[in-house]
Design a protein around this motif. Sequence first.
Motif, mmCIF file in Angstrom:
data_model
loop_
_atom_site.group_PDB
_atom_site.id
_atom_site.type_symbol
_atom_site.label_atom_id
_atom_site.label_comp_id
_atom_site.label_asym_id
_atom_site.label_seq_id
_atom_site.Cartn_x
_atom_site.Cartn_y
_atom_site.Cartn_z
ATOM 1 N N GLU A 67 0.852 -1.193 0.000
ATOM 2 C CA GLU A 67 0.000 0.000 0.000
ATOM 3 C C GLU A 67 0.880 1.231 0.000
ATOM 4 O OE1 GLU A 67 -3.335 0.606 2.584
ATOM 5 O OE2 GLU A 67 -3.489 -1.553 2.918
ATOM 6 N N ALA A 70 0.973 4.254 3.224
ATOM 7 C CA ALA A 70 0.336 3.648 4.391
ATOM 8 C C ALA A 70 1.310 2.677 5.052
ATOM 9 C CB ALA A 70 -0.928 2.911 3.982
ATOM 10 N N THR A 72 1.370 -0.676 7.142
ATOM 11 C CA THR A 72 0.476 -1.791 7.425
ATOM 12 C C THR A 72 1.070 -2.714 8.487
ATOM 13 O OG1 THR A 72 1.445 -3.224 5.735
ATOM 14 C CG2 THR A 72 -0.352 -1.761 5.025
ATOM 15 N N TYR A 73 0.214 -3.565 9.027
ATOM 16 C CA TYR A 73 0.671 -4.567 9.984
ATOM 17 C C TYR A 73 1.747 -5.450 9.355
ATOM 18 C CZ TYR A 73 0.818 -8.424 13.233
ATOM 19 O OH TYR A 73 1.270 -9.376 14.116
ATOM 20 N N THR A 74 1.557 -5.789 8.092
ATOM 21 C CA THR A 74 2.535 -6.636 7.401
ATOM 22 C C THR A 74 3.902 -5.964 7.344
ATOM 23 O OG1 THR A 74 0.805 -7.677 6.094
ATOM 24 C CG2 THR A 74 3.034 -7.864 5.243
ATOM 25 N N ASP A 75 3.930 -4.641 7.137
ATOM 26 C CA ASP A 75 5.201 -3.903 7.154
ATOM 27 C C ASP A 75 5.888 -4.080 8.505
ATOM 28 O OD1 ASP A 75 4.716 -2.903 4.571
ATOM 29 O OD2 ASP A 75 3.725 -1.110 5.351
ATOM 30 N N GLU A 125 -0.708 -12.964 3.411
ATOM 31 C CA GLU A 125 -1.164 -11.593 3.242
ATOM 32 C C GLU A 125 -2.513 -11.475 2.542
ATOM 33 O OE1 GLU A 125 1.878 -9.192 1.522
ATOM 34 O OE2 GLU A 125 3.425 -10.147 2.722
ATOM 35 N N GLU A 128 -5.228 -9.501 4.528
ATOM 36 C CA GLU A 128 -4.764 -8.304 5.226
ATOM 37 C C GLU A 128 -5.633 -7.079 4.973
ATOM 38 O OE1 GLU A 128 -1.233 -5.180 4.883
ATOM 39 O OE2 GLU A 128 -0.636 -7.266 4.826
ATOM 40 N N ASP A 129 -5.864 -6.320 6.034
ATOM 41 C CA ASP A 129 -6.497 -4.989 5.980
ATOM 42 C C ASP A 129 -7.842 -4.980 5.278
ATOM 43 O OD1 ASP A 129 -4.295 -3.986 7.316
ATOM 44 O OD2 ASP A 129 -3.219 -3.593 5.447
#
Length: 131
Positions: A67, A70, A72-75, A125, A128-129
Amino acid sequence: AEMAAARLSGTENRLVSLPLSRIRVIMKSSPEVSSINQDALFLTAKATELFVQYLATYSYKHGRGKEKNALTYTDLSHTAEECETFQFLADILPKKILASKYLKMLEKEKRDGEVREDDDEGEEEEDEDEA
């Protein structure tokens, strides 16, 4: 002397964004802590704030780019997994995996006695989101 001046003038709370009362509660939850010096409380709050800022900035810059503009949790979980500095957070920020994959891992654990992660990078993933 500067800390004492900040405390006396009441500007100390404006120098940190995190609530000092909440940080005091967290610090007091440790059995080794009996009393908390006001300067130690302030410095812990400021250090925590700077650490979170560093974690967020690093994770954003080194994110997977899923994204734009933004974080993200994955980052964050990728940073905890890949960057040696943040590896101590891996238990707190685990990689997201699908429930079906988790159930397969549990089944395998019952059979083998230990869990081994697959190298399927994309699977975790997918969900995700979406919230």
